[in-house]
Design a protein around this motif. Structure first.
Motif, PDB file in Angstrom:
ATOM      1  N   ALA A  65     -34.322  30.134  16.200  1.00 48.94           N
ATOM      2  CA  ALA A  65     -33.227  29.274  16.650  1.00 48.94           C
ATOM      3  C   ALA A  65     -33.589  28.530  17.932  1.00 48.94           C
ATOM      4  O   ALA A  65     -33.321  27.329  18.070  1.00 48.94           O
ATOM      5  N   ALA A  66     -34.200  29.240  18.873  1.00 50.97           N
ATOM      6  CA  ALA A  66     -34.505  28.645  20.173  1.00 50.97           C
ATOM      7  C   ALA A  66     -35.733  27.747  20.138  1.00 50.97           C
ATOM      8  O   ALA A  66     -35.758  26.694  20.787  1.00 50.97           O
ATOM      9  N   ASP A  67     -36.749  28.159  19.385  1.00 50.82           N
ATOM     10  CA  ASP A  67     -38.040  27.476  19.452  1.00 50.82           C
ATOM     11  C   ASP A  67     -38.287  26.472  18.330  1.00 50.82           C
ATOM     12  O   ASP A  67     -39.164  25.607  18.459  1.00 50.82           O
ATOM     13  N   ALA A  68     -37.538  26.565  17.227  1.00 52.00           N
ATOM     14  CA  ALA A  68     -37.771  25.660  16.093  1.00 52.00           C
ATOM     15  C   ALA A  68     -36.516  24.880  15.721  1.00 52.00           C
ATOM     16  O   ALA A  68     -36.547  23.661  15.604  1.00 52.00           O
ATOM     17  N   SER A  90     -38.818  11.141  12.450  1.00 59.48           N
ATOM     18  CA  SER A  90     -40.097  10.809  13.073  1.00 59.48           C
ATOM     19  C   SER A  90     -41.152  11.861  12.753  1.00 59.48           C
ATOM     20  O   SER A  90     -42.346  11.588  12.796  1.00 59.48           O
ATOM     21  N   GLN A  91     -40.711  13.068  12.442  1.00 65.83           N
ATOM     22  CA  GLN A  91     -41.588  14.125  11.935  1.00 65.83           C
ATOM     23  C   GLN A  91     -40.720  15.141  11.209  1.00 65.83           C
ATOM     24  O   GLN A  91     -39.515  15.226  11.450  1.00 65.83           O
ATOM     25  N   PHE A  92     -41.325  15.870  10.289  1.00 65.29           N
ATOM     26  CA  PHE A  92     -40.541  16.838   9.535  1.00 65.29           C
ATOM     27  C   PHE A  92     -40.020  17.925  10.476  1.00 65.29           C
ATOM     28  O   PHE A  92     -40.706  18.368  11.395  1.00 65.29           O
ATOM     29  N   CYS A  93     -38.798  18.364  10.218  1.00 62.10           N
ATOM     30  CA  CYS A  93     -38.184  19.428  10.996  1.00 62.10           C
ATOM     31  C   CYS A  93     -37.018  19.990  10.180  1.00 62.10           C
ATOM     32  O   CYS A  93     -36.606  19.382   9.182  1.00 62.10           O
ATOM     33  N   PRO A  94     -36.460  21.142  10.573  1.00 63.47           N
ATOM     34  CA  PRO A  94     -35.256  21.653   9.904  1.00 63.47           C
ATOM     35  C   PRO A  94     -34.067  20.752  10.240  1.00 63.47           C
ATOM     36  O   PRO A  94     -33.502  20.835  11.330  1.00 63.47           O
ATOM     37  N   TRP A  95     -33.706  19.869   9.323  1.00 64.34           N
ATOM     38  CA  TRP A  95     -32.775  18.784   9.635  1.00 64.34           C
ATOM     39  C   TRP A  95     -31.359  18.965   9.101  1.00 64.34           C
ATOM     40  O   TRP A  95     -30.418  18.354   9.613  1.00 64.34           O
TER      41      TRP A  95
END
Length: 215
Positions: free
Chosen positions: A80-83, A111-116
């Protein structure tokens, strides 16, 4: 934000299972049973009905359960904190720029893949967006350098999409999909129409634009 995310995604499900709270208001039988949750794994540490365990053994199993849940909790907080939390700014930027991508505002580009997904629904609510102003598709670059176009689910827990990719594309790949869609560089569209791929950003964007316009 981290506290609420950890509570909603980790603490509340365990508490709900412990108190017999169903995840959905329905009398229908579940399609499948998940026996891999933290609660299920802790439950499996209890002595079996046909097994005799002395007090020392009970204590040892309790310590195992404490370590198991502790490790899961540490991982949940770290994620939760880091990703999860750092991804918010990426999604916020994509949501703000969506009309630059397409005039409909229904295509967002990360702009880059992430948990969106969690962030998208939260940011939409915070902005008070109407249904027709919300993104239908999210584009992002995958690990191979290609691009994905992914449908936004109707709700955070739904397998239904706000709008799926065009039905004729579903299950079609490569050159056959290029010809069918009229878009070069296509890689695939999933049989269920919730995600597709293209070799280039321009190709993925063209797929999303045609999907927005398709009826």
């Amino acid at each position: 934000a981290v506290y609420l995310h950890v509570y909603n995604s980790f603490v509340m499900p365990i508490d709900a299972v412990d108190n017999g709270v169903m995840p959905f208001d329905s009398t229908d039988a579940p399609r499948y049973t998940d026996t891999t949750s933290v609660s299920s794994r802790v439950g499996k540490l209890n002595p079996r009905w046909n097994e005799t365990v002395d007090a020392t053994g009970i204590d040892e199993r309790f310590e195992t359960a404490v370590k198991l849940v502790g490790a899961e909790f540490d991982a949940a907080v770290s994620y939760a904190a880091d990703a999860w939390l750092p991804a918010r700014s990426i999604v916020e930027d994509a949501l703000a720029r969506r009309t630059d991508v397409h005039s409909s505002g229904q295509i967002a580009v990360l702009s880059q893949f992430c948990p969106w997904k969690d962030h998208l629904y939260t940011l939409e609510d915070e902005a008070g967006l109407s249904e027709d102003a919300k993104p239908l598709y999210v584009l992002y670059q995958d690990s191979s350098g290609g691009w994905r176009v992914q449908c936004v689910s109707a709700t955070p827990s739904s397998f239904n999409n706000r709008k799926s990719l065009p039905e004729p594309w579903c299950g079609v790949r490569d050159a056959a999909l290029d010809e069918l869609s009229g878009i070069p560089g296509c890689v695939f569209v999933h049989a269920n129409g919730f995600i597709g791929g293209n070799k280039t950003y321009d190709g993925a964007l063209a797929m999303a634009v045609k999907a927005v316009e398709w009826s």
